[in-house]
Write an enzyme that holds these catalytic residues in place. Structure first.
Site, PDB file in Angstrom:
ATOM      1  N   GLY A  10      18.033  20.377  68.526  1.00  0.00           N
ATOM      2  CA  GLY A  10      16.722  20.177  67.916  1.00  0.00           C
ATOM      3  C   GLY A  10      16.547  18.744  67.423  1.00  0.00           C
ATOM      4  O   GLY A  10      17.399  17.879  67.667  1.00  0.00           O
ATOM      5  N   SER A  75      16.994  26.976  63.357  1.00  0.00           N
ATOM      6  CA  SER A  75      15.808  27.697  62.855  1.00  0.00           C
ATOM      7  C   SER A  75      14.570  26.961  63.327  1.00  0.00           C
ATOM      8  O   SER A  75      14.535  25.722  63.282  1.00  0.00           O
ATOM      9  CB  SER A  75      15.771  27.724  61.321  1.00  0.00           C
ATOM     10  N   ASN A  99      26.245  35.070  60.459  1.00  0.00           N
ATOM     11  CA  ASN A  99      27.241  34.795  61.512  1.00  0.00           C
ATOM     12  C   ASN A  99      27.884  33.418  61.321  1.00  0.00           C
ATOM     13  O   ASN A  99      29.086  33.256  61.527  1.00  0.00           O
ATOM     14  CB  ASN A  99      26.586  34.865  62.900  1.00  0.00           C
ATOM     15  N   ALA A 114      21.136  24.086  56.151  1.00  0.00           N
ATOM     16  CA  ALA A 114      19.875  23.331  56.124  1.00  0.00           C
ATOM     17  C   ALA A 114      18.817  24.237  55.510  1.00  0.00           C
ATOM     18  O   ALA A 114      18.236  25.087  56.180  1.00  0.00           O
ATOM     19  CB  ALA A 114      19.463  22.942  57.550  1.00  0.00           C
ATOM     20  N   TYR A 145       9.434  32.214  57.059  1.00  0.00           N
ATOM     21  CA  TYR A 145      10.314  31.034  56.987  1.00  0.00           C
ATOM     22  C   TYR A 145      10.866  30.894  55.576  1.00  0.00           C
ATOM     23  O   TYR A 145      12.073  30.784  55.363  1.00  0.00           O
ATOM     24  CB  TYR A 145       9.508  29.807  57.387  1.00  0.00           C
ATOM     25  N   ARG A 186       3.191  19.905  63.787  1.00  0.00           N
ATOM     26  CA  ARG A 186       3.279  19.271  62.476  1.00  0.00           C
ATOM     27  C   ARG A 186       2.306  18.105  62.397  1.00  0.00           C
ATOM     28  O   ARG A 186       1.939  17.513  63.420  1.00  0.00           O
ATOM     29  CB  ARG A 186       4.702  18.783  62.202  1.00  0.00           C
TER      30      ARG A 186
END
Ligand code: NAD
Ligand code: UDP
Length: 316
Positions: A10, A75, A99, A114, A145, A186
């Site tokens: 990411g 995420s 996990n 994070a 979220y 965003r």
């Protein structure tokens, strides 16, 4: 040092891969490419210090050999993404964190979560210090979220307290820079791509809501300092320079010399009205603070988006 980075393909994760490889770590990047892309790590393929595993961390994670650190960054992160993938977001924040913590326990590795400024919700205390518990709507669209990250923080502290896992929690505020996706929804990438293409700049609400934008190299340096520290409680990592969204759009229009017009669209539900990190703790405990000015950061990011937009149709 051998470090696992979940979400390593990411935006932030790929910069962390680069940074740690530079520091001499062996990096194992685990990502299912839900919102990331192999372009972000293509330059690392073939590097003996780097390995990529395509895997969904909401399922059991297997990594062979020694692991010293686990940085759990997997995420969806933009409101646009987590509204499109609400269940995956809840699963990676809960099961993915479970996990990843399980792997940290099994390998006796240091674990860094994070987390996000979204744990403060639409804040009633401003700027936000770490001891503020937040103002979150659990059943609103952003709840998938915000609550997943709040759960992830609680799970991380439980593994620290109950299993003695060596944990860290970074509360990351709005971060920007190269490798953000062209259409991730965003404000900053939207405004940049709209300005560069001469499209209307879409301001949600009246644009008087505020955010505080941190350039990626500063953020990554702060995360690294936190990893090295002994701080178990959450630490805000972000740039405290606060601006309105309208001001952000104006600055991008000035830097691009674009003729795009601002247009106003409805404000999304539960959109925070203000956001600014109190970074006193990071300054004191990590001896860290951001260094890159907004003008410099915006220029570097614009250069990236210019390149991304050149090949007709690429990702746009
Ligand atoms: P991103 O979408 O670019 O990166 C997230 C990565 O996680 C992607 O590569 C995606 O494919 C991967 N991923 C998602 N679900 C996964 C799963 N189940 N298994 C494996 N991989 C999975 O987002 P980003 O901006 O780089 O954010 C990275 C992390 O930082 C996220 O945890 C986010 O919550 C946090 N954060 C980011 C910001 C920001 O401003 N960018 C602010 C606060 C917190
Ligand atoms: N926003 C906007 N136009 C856009 C995208 C976002 O005005 O095209 C607004 C959004 O409503 C929010 C702010 O910009 O008030 C920052 O949004 P972003 O999605 O970047 O991140 P957030 O801080 O809300 O997670």
């Amino acid at each position: 040092m051998r470090t696992v980075i979940t979400g390593g393909a990411g935006f932030i994760g790929s910069h962390l891969c680069d940074y740690l490889i530079e520091k001499g770590h062996e990096v194992v990047c685990i990502d299912n490419l839900l919102t990331g892309k192999t372009d972000n790590i293509a330059h690392l393929m073939g590097n003996g210090q780097f390995r990529f595993i395509k895997h969904n961390v909401s399922d059991y994670i297997y990594v062979d050999g020694q692991v010293d650190n686990i940085l759990h960054f997997a995420s969806p992160a933009s409101p646009f993404d987590y509204l499109e993938f609400p269940i995956q977001t809840l699963k990676v924040g809960s099961l993915g964190t479970l996990n990843s913590l399980g792997l940290a326990k099994a390998k006796k590795a240091r674990f860094l979560l994070a987390s996000t400024s979204e744990v403060y919700g639409d804040p009633q205390i401003h700027p936000q210090p770490e001891d503020y518990w937040g103002h979150v709507n659990p059943v609103g669209p952003r709840g998938v979220y915000d609550e997943a990250k709040r759960f992830a923080e609680a799970m991380t502290m439980a593994y620290y307290r109950y299993h003695n896992v060596d944990t860290r929690i970074a509360r990351i505020f709005n971060t920007y820079g190269p490798r953000m996706r062209v259409r991730d929804g965003r404000a900053l990438p939207n405004f940049m791509c709209q300005a560069l293409k001469g499209e209307d700049i879409t301001i949600f609400g009246n644009g008087l809501q505020t955010r505080s934008f941190c350039y990626i190299s500063d953020l990554v340096a702060g995360i690294y300092q936190l990893l090295l520290s002994e701080e178990r409680d959450p630490v805000n990592i972000g740039n405290p320079e606060e601006i309105t969204i309208h001001q952000l759009a104006s600055e991008i229009l000035t830097l691009t010399k674009s003729k795009s017009k601002m247009i106003f669209k409805p404000l999304p539900v539960d959109d925070p009205k203000v956001r600014q990190p109190d970074i006193s703790k990071a300054k004191k405990v990590l001896r860290w603070e951001p260094k890159v000015s907004r003008t410099e950061g915006l220029q570097k990011t614009l250069a990236y988006f210019r390149d991304e937009l050149i090949p007709a149709g690429k990702d746009a």
